[in-house]
Design an enzyme around this catalytic site. Structure first.
Site, short mmCIF file in Angstrom:
data_model
loop_
_atom_site.label_atom_id
_atom_site.label_comp_id
_atom_site.label_asym_id
_atom_site.label_seq_id
_atom_site.Cartn_x
_atom_site.Cartn_y
_atom_site.Cartn_z
N GLU A 1 -0.08 2.38 -8.23
CA GLU A 1 -0.99 2.71 -9.42
C GLU A 1 -1.53 4.17 -9.19
OE1 GLU A 1 -3.97 -0.43 -8.82
OE2 GLU A 1 -2.29 -1.86 -9.80
N SER B 1 0.88 -10.25 -6.95
CA SER B 1 0.68 -11.61 -7.31
C SER B 1 0.66 -12.88 -6.36
CB SER B 1 1.69 -11.97 -8.62
OG SER B 1 1.44 -10.91 -9.57
N HIS C 1 -0.57 3.78 -3.22
CA HIS C 1 -0.28 2.68 -4.15
C HIS C 1 0.51 2.90 -5.24
CE1 HIS C 1 -1.60 -0.63 -6.44
NE2 HIS C 1 -1.81 -1.25 -5.47
N GLY D 1 -0.04 -7.74 -10.62
CA GLY D 1 -0.79 -7.95 -11.50
C GLY D 1 -0.24 -8.71 -12.70
N GLU E 1 5.19 -3.57 -2.31
CA GLU E 1 4.61 -4.16 -3.39
C GLU E 1 5.61 -3.80 -4.52
OE1 GLU E 1 0.23 -4.46 -3.02
OE2 GLU E 1 0.59 -2.28 -3.73
N ASN F 1 -7.39 -5.62 -1.90
CA ASN F 1 -7.65 -4.48 -2.59
C ASN F 1 -8.35 -4.63 -4.08
OD1 ASN F 1 -7.42 -1.99 -4.00
ND2 ASN F 1 -5.16 -2.12 -4.03
N LYS G 1 -9.53 -2.49 -5.95
CA LYS G 1 -9.24 -1.57 -7.19
C LYS G 1 -10.56 -1.19 -7.95
CE LYS G 1 -4.48 -3.46 -7.44
NZ LYS G 1 -3.28 -3.96 -8.32
P1 13P Z 1 -1.98 -8.17 -7.62
O1 13P Z 1 -2.26 -9.03 -6.27
O2 13P Z 1 -3.18 -8.26 -8.66
O3 13P Z 1 -0.81 -8.49 -8.24
O4 13P Z 1 -2.09 -6.75 -6.99
C1 13P Z 1 -1.47 -6.31 -5.97
C2 13P Z 1 -1.88 -4.95 -5.40
O5 13P Z 1 -1.39 -4.07 -6.32
C3 13P Z 1 -2.64 -4.83 -4.23
O6 13P Z 1 -2.55 -3.48 -3.82
#
Ligand code: 13P
Length: 251
Positions: free
Chosen positions: A97, A210, A95, A171, A165, A9, A11
């Site tokens: 976010e 992560s 997601h 992150g 997740e 992803n 982003k």
């Molecule tokens: P990270 O791997 O940066 O922690 O992000 C995970 C994520 O949100 C994948 O959709």
């Protein structure tokens, strides 16, 4: 047998040219990873260009979101049909976010999952608890509600992928331990088993938060973890390839 998936992803990162370069690098580096399915989720602006790069390879394309209407006066939204037209076969939905910054509710997630399925896209449905919820020991309650509401009125698990997740692991570099992740994955499979019976044994449940080449091996060793949804590490070509290779060696 559930074929593992490693999904990247990206982003809100990468221009069209950067996306093309990253996709090419990955395409050129995946020899020997046949056992693993690979999905890339670039930003909307790069979907079509990346689809041309990965044409006739085993790499699939995902959008990071979709809207739940086919067309109309919805300024700024992108319809599932448009996503498919750009070359996607997957769509990431719900997601954390999107839930946090764009106030997506479980009801929106459900509408999007239904529309994705009706359009022939495979939804990757994201669920996960916040740090506060984990501390309060309500992880199972929260994740259970998210799963049930996302799949409300959906009568088959065919062509659905779930991604667990934990928000506190996204992150942050604070990856869930393999056991912490496995417990929630097993719980989700149990919820699905109540809803769909034996079909729940075939659904793929990915872990996200992560993930790195260093920690993915132990995660993928867990019985109910069927792959990874990778954020930050998917932007670094060799690191992402390292994750794909590790998963291919293990499963
Ligand atoms: P990270 O791997 O940066 O922690 O992000 C995970 C994520 O949100 C994948 O959709």
């Amino acid at each position: 047998m559930r074929k593992p998936i490693v999904a990247g992803n990206w982003k809100m990162h990468n221009t069209v040219q950067e996306s093309i370069a990253l996709a090419k690098y990955i395409k050129d580096g995946i020899a020997g990873t046949e056992k693993t399915e690979i999905v890339l989720a670039p930003p909307f602006t790069a979907l079509y260009s990346v689809s041309a790069v990965i044409k006739d390879t085993k790499i699939s394309l995902a959008s990071q979101n979709i809207f739940y209407e086919d067309k109309g006066a919805y300024t700024g939204e992108v319809a599932p049909g448009m996503i498919k037209d750009a070359g996607c076969t997957y769509a990431i939905i719900g997601h954390s976010e999107r839930r946090k910054y764009f106030y997506e509710r479980d009801e929106d997630v459900n509408l999007k999952v239904k529309k994705a399925l009706a359009t022939g896209l495979t939804p990757i449905v994201c669920v996960g608890e916040t740090e506060e919820e984990r501390v309060k020991d309500v992880t199972e309650f929260v994740v259970g509600v998210q799963v049930k509401k996302a799949l409300f009125e959906i009568n088959s698990l065919n062509n659905i992928v779930i991604a667990y997740e934990p928000v506190w692991a996204i992150g942050t570099g604070k990856v869930a331990t393999p056991m912490e992740a496995e417990e929630v994955h097993r719980f989700i499979r149990g919820v699905l088993s109540e809803m769909y019976g034996s079909a729940s044994t075939d659904i793929r449940i990915l872990y996200g938060g992560s993930v790195t080449p260093e920690n993915v091996g132990e995660l993928i060793d867990m019985e109910d973890i069927d792959g990874a949804l990778v954020g930050g590490a998917s932007l670094k070509p060799d690191t992402f390839l390292g994750i794909i290779r590790k998963v291919s060696e293990k499963k």
